[in-house]
Design a protein around this motif. Structure first.
Motif, PDB file in Angstrom:
ATOM      1  N   VAL A  94      76.519 -13.869  10.658  1.00  0.00           N
ATOM      2  CA  VAL A  94      76.215 -12.531   9.887  1.00  0.00           C
ATOM      3  C   VAL A  94      77.524 -11.966   9.927  1.00  0.00           C
ATOM      4  O   VAL A  94      78.288 -11.582  10.737  1.00  0.00           O
ATOM      5  N   CYS A  95      78.047 -11.894   8.682  1.00  0.00           N
ATOM      6  CA  CYS A  95      79.554 -11.509   8.361  1.00  0.00           C
ATOM      7  C   CYS A  95      79.360 -10.430   7.173  1.00  0.00           C
ATOM      8  O   CYS A  95      78.491 -10.067   6.629  1.00  0.00           O
ATOM      9  N   GLN A  96      80.803  -9.848   7.017  1.00  0.00           N
ATOM     10  CA  GLN A  96      80.762  -8.799   5.807  1.00  0.00           C
ATOM     11  C   GLN A  96      80.618  -9.430   4.683  1.00  0.00           C
ATOM     12  O   GLN A  96      80.702 -10.543   4.179  1.00  0.00           O
ATOM     13  N   ARG A  97      79.872  -8.470   3.524  1.00  0.00           N
ATOM     14  CA  ARG A  97      79.797  -9.083   2.359  1.00  0.00           C
ATOM     15  C   ARG A  97      81.088  -9.316   1.347  1.00  0.00           C
ATOM     16  O   ARG A  97      81.929  -8.763   1.704  1.00  0.00           O
ATOM     17  N   ASN A  98      81.181 -10.475   0.828  1.00  0.00           N
ATOM     18  CA  ASN A  98      82.439 -10.846  -0.019  1.00  0.00           C
ATOM     19  C   ASN A  98      82.091 -10.239  -1.362  1.00  0.00           C
ATOM     20  O   ASN A  98      81.079 -10.107  -1.977  1.00  0.00           O
ATOM     21  N   CYS A  99      83.251  -9.232  -1.731  1.00  0.00           N
ATOM     22  CA  CYS A  99      83.386  -8.570  -2.915  1.00  0.00           C
ATOM     23  C   CYS A  99      84.747  -8.859  -3.606  1.00  0.00           C
ATOM     24  O   CYS A  99      85.577  -8.669  -3.241  1.00  0.00           O
ATOM     25  N   ALA A 100      84.471  -9.329  -4.801  1.00  0.00           N
ATOM     26  CA  ALA A 100      85.623  -9.891  -5.566  1.00  0.00           C
ATOM     27  C   ALA A 100      86.466  -8.690  -6.184  1.00  0.00           C
ATOM     28  O   ALA A 100      87.606  -9.022  -6.599  1.00  0.00           O
ATOM     29  N   GLN A 187      76.333  -4.043   3.146  1.00  0.00           N
ATOM     30  CA  GLN A 187      77.642  -4.734   3.400  1.00  0.00           C
ATOM     31  C   GLN A 187      77.715  -5.767   4.250  1.00  0.00           C
ATOM     32  O   GLN A 187      78.542  -6.276   4.814  1.00  0.00           O
ATOM     33  N   VAL A 188      76.362  -6.376   4.594  1.00  0.00           N
ATOM     34  CA  VAL A 188      76.280  -7.321   5.587  1.00  0.00           C
ATOM     35  C   VAL A 188      75.463  -8.797   4.721  1.00  0.00           C
ATOM     36  O   VAL A 188      74.527  -8.524   4.179  1.00  0.00           O
ATOM     37  N   ARG A 189      76.117  -9.875   5.018  1.00  0.00           N
ATOM     38  CA  ARG A 189      75.527 -10.795   4.516  1.00  0.00           C
ATOM     39  C   ARG A 189      75.238 -11.937   5.385  1.00  0.00           C
ATOM     40  O   ARG A 189      76.119 -11.985   6.635  1.00  0.00           O
ATOM     41  N   ILE A 190      74.381 -13.028   5.120  1.00  0.00           N
ATOM     42  CA  ILE A 190      73.856 -14.051   6.353  1.00  0.00           C
ATOM     43  C   ILE A 190      74.356 -15.294   5.444  1.00  0.00           C
ATOM     44  O   ILE A 190      73.898 -15.630   4.428  1.00  0.00           O
ATOM     45  N   SER A 191      75.347 -15.904   6.199  1.00  0.00           N
ATOM     46  CA  SER A 191      75.928 -17.426   5.683  1.00  0.00           C
ATOM     47  C   SER A 191      76.449 -18.314   6.819  1.00  0.00           C
ATOM     48  O   SER A 191      76.959 -17.797   7.768  1.00  0.00           O
ATOM     49  N   ALA A 192      76.212 -19.640   6.522  1.00  0.00           N
ATOM     50  CA  ALA A 192      76.839 -20.403   7.449  1.00  0.00           C
ATOM     51  C   ALA A 192      78.085 -21.159   7.167  1.00  0.00           C
ATOM     52  O   ALA A 192      78.530 -22.031   7.668  1.00  0.00           O
ATOM     53  N   ASP A 193      78.758 -20.495   6.028  1.00  0.00           N
ATOM     54  CA  ASP A 193      80.262 -20.823   5.744  1.00  0.00           C
ATOM     55  C   ASP A 193      81.152 -20.513   6.780  1.00  0.00           C
ATOM     56  O   ASP A 193      82.090 -21.261   6.730  1.00  0.00           O
ATOM     57  N   ASN A 194      81.000 -19.782   7.716  1.00  0.00           N
ATOM     58  CA  ASN A 194      82.313 -19.600   8.463  1.00  0.00           C
ATOM     59  C   ASN A 194      82.087 -20.107   9.850  1.00  0.00           C
ATOM     60  O   ASN A 194      82.800 -19.825  10.711  1.00  0.00           O
ATOM     61  N   ILE A 195      81.075 -20.840  10.059  1.00  0.00           N
ATOM     62  CA  ILE A 195      80.802 -21.686  11.421  1.00  0.00           C
ATOM     63  C   ILE A 195      81.916 -22.485  11.591  1.00  0.00           C
ATOM     64  O   ILE A 195      82.580 -22.757  12.764  1.00  0.00           O
ATOM     65  N   MET A 196      82.408 -23.261  10.293  1.00  0.00           N
ATOM     66  CA  MET A 196      83.484 -24.302  10.548  1.00  0.00           C
ATOM     67  C   MET A 196      84.369 -24.140   9.322  1.00  0.00           C
ATOM     68  O   MET A 196      84.110 -23.832   8.190  1.00  0.00           O
TER      69      MET A 196
END
Length: 421
Positions: A94-100, A187-196
């Protein structure tokens, strides 16, 4: 290899083996225990509970209590560890939403005023009443009664005519606006990209890093230094030679990019004819010239102000008042003790230092008084020169660059044509 060298190598090997065997025999177990100490500390809650549980026989009383406590300790440690792992994974998932657009700041520099907080405006579709002139009061009343439209001009539009300004309605005069992409979004997103972290992420950051080469850019104005950075250094680092046509293209590109800086230096000198050079500078790079502090937006006002400044500089400054200004002096008469003042050399030293300090302080105060008097005189002259103009503006109509009449008014003033013609 000679026999002497072989004997020396054999003797060294034998000596090393003897020392290793002696060291392991004396201190080997101690070194192993020392290395295993961190692992034992980490696993001590589990091993202690298992040892107590295994040594306590089943039954009633104290052995049963020790057995239950040991098993409870095992489950408690396992539960806390599981919770800790789950929380850490939750922070990564559970991390912050990415905004380009805003990179997570949820704010941007205002696109209307470009961060200045002020924006120019015009009045359009103004319909004056019968006998009414386009004065400031009449225009303001027409805007209030919706008989005229107030149009805000973005800072990207470069108007040569001077226009009035007001607080930017987009950012309320702060220069900062909210990100349109993040507005009304979770402003919150669920992603598994930050695990590693992927290994190429840091490499991409380093590859895109823009180093601050301000000194190099400033030195590039010299053609010799520019030739070294653009042609000689790449040839040395790359190990290849540019063709003559490639060198010519690089040099043409350099001359094209340096032309703005050369014209800017000439405009900054303010020599006669700098107004025409400023027009050429704007034509070379309008985007860069829009925010360049060297560019003068209102040339007649700038010239008039410089003429007043020259007039004020030629005036004689009145003497400074006696009690004007204060300076905290480091030395005082109390800095010397009574015993030191009994010495004539110390008395002479005190008198000389205090006199020199007073003279330096008077010079500083005189310079401050002169600067303040000239600035106040310049402000008074500006007010005196601008007051009749402001009075005439209040009574006279506003210029057409500010107030633009509606099309209906233009149709009324068109010349009537006869039917036969």
């Amino acid at each position: 290899m000679g026999r002497g060298t072989e004997k020396m190598v054999k003797a060294a090997k034998k000596f090393a083996e003897t020392q290793y065997k002696t060291f392991t025999a004396r201190y080997g177990q101690q070194m192993i225990d020392l290395l295993e100490l961190p692992i034992r500390l980490v696993l001590s809650p589990f091993t202690l509970a298992i040892d107590v549980a295994g040594s306590a026989p089943r039954g009633f009383g104290l052995p049963e209590l020790a057995s239950k406590i040991s098993f409870s300790a095992i489950f408690l440690v396992a539960t806390l560890g599981t919770y800790d792992i789950a929380l850490e994974l939750g922070k990564k998932v559970v991390c912050q939403r990415n905004c380009a657009t805003c990179n997570g700041w949820q704010a941007l520099r205002c696109t209307m005023c470009k961060g200045t907080g002020k924006v120019h405006y015009q009045v359009k579709n103004y319909n004056p009443r019968s006998g009414e002139r386009a004065t400031a009061d009449c225009v303001a009343e027409a805007i209030f009664e919706n008989r005229a439209e107030l149009v805000h001009l973005p800072a990207a539009i470069n108007r040569s005519l001077p226009l009035p300004s007001k607080d930017c309605p987009t950012c309320d005069g702060t220069g900062v606006m909210g990100c349109p992409e993040c507005k009304h979004k979770w402003q919150v997103r669920i992603s598994a990209d930050n695990i590693m972290e992927p290994p190429w992420k840091a490499y991409n950051v380093m590859r895109k890093m823009d180093y601050p080469y301000e000194n190099i850019v400033h030195s590039m104005r010299d053609p010799k230094i520019a030739a070294f950075w653009l042609i000689t250094m790449p040839q040395i680092l790359g190990g290849f030679n540019y063709d003559e046509d490639v060198k010519q293209k690089i040099w043409w590109s350099y001359e094209e990019s340096i032309r703005y800086d050369q014209l800017r230096d000439l405009v900054a000198e303010r020599k006669p004819g700098w107004e025409h050079l400023q027009n050429a500078l704007i034509s070379v790079d309008p985007v860069r010239a829009r925010d360049d502090p060297v560019i003068v937006k209102n040339i007649p006002y700038y010239k008039a102000k410089k003429a007043l400044e020259a007039e004020v500089l030629n005036l004689d400054v009145p003497p400074r008042p006696q009690n004007w200004g204060e300076i905290d002096l480091p030395l005082k008469a109390s800095s010397w003790t009574e015993e030191e003042l009994k010495d004539p050399a110390k008395v002479l030293e005190m008198t000389s230092l205090l006199t020199a300090q007073r003279e330096i302080a008077d010079k500083i105060l005189d310079a401050q008084w002169e600067a303040k008097w000239r600035q106040d005189k310049l402000n008074d002259l500006l007010k005196e020169k601008l007051q009749p103009y402001l009075r005439s503006v209040d009574k006279a109509g506003l210029p057409q660059s500010i107030v633009m009449r509606s099309d209906e008014n233009k149709k009324k003033t068109t010349r009537r044509r006869w039917f036969f013609f």
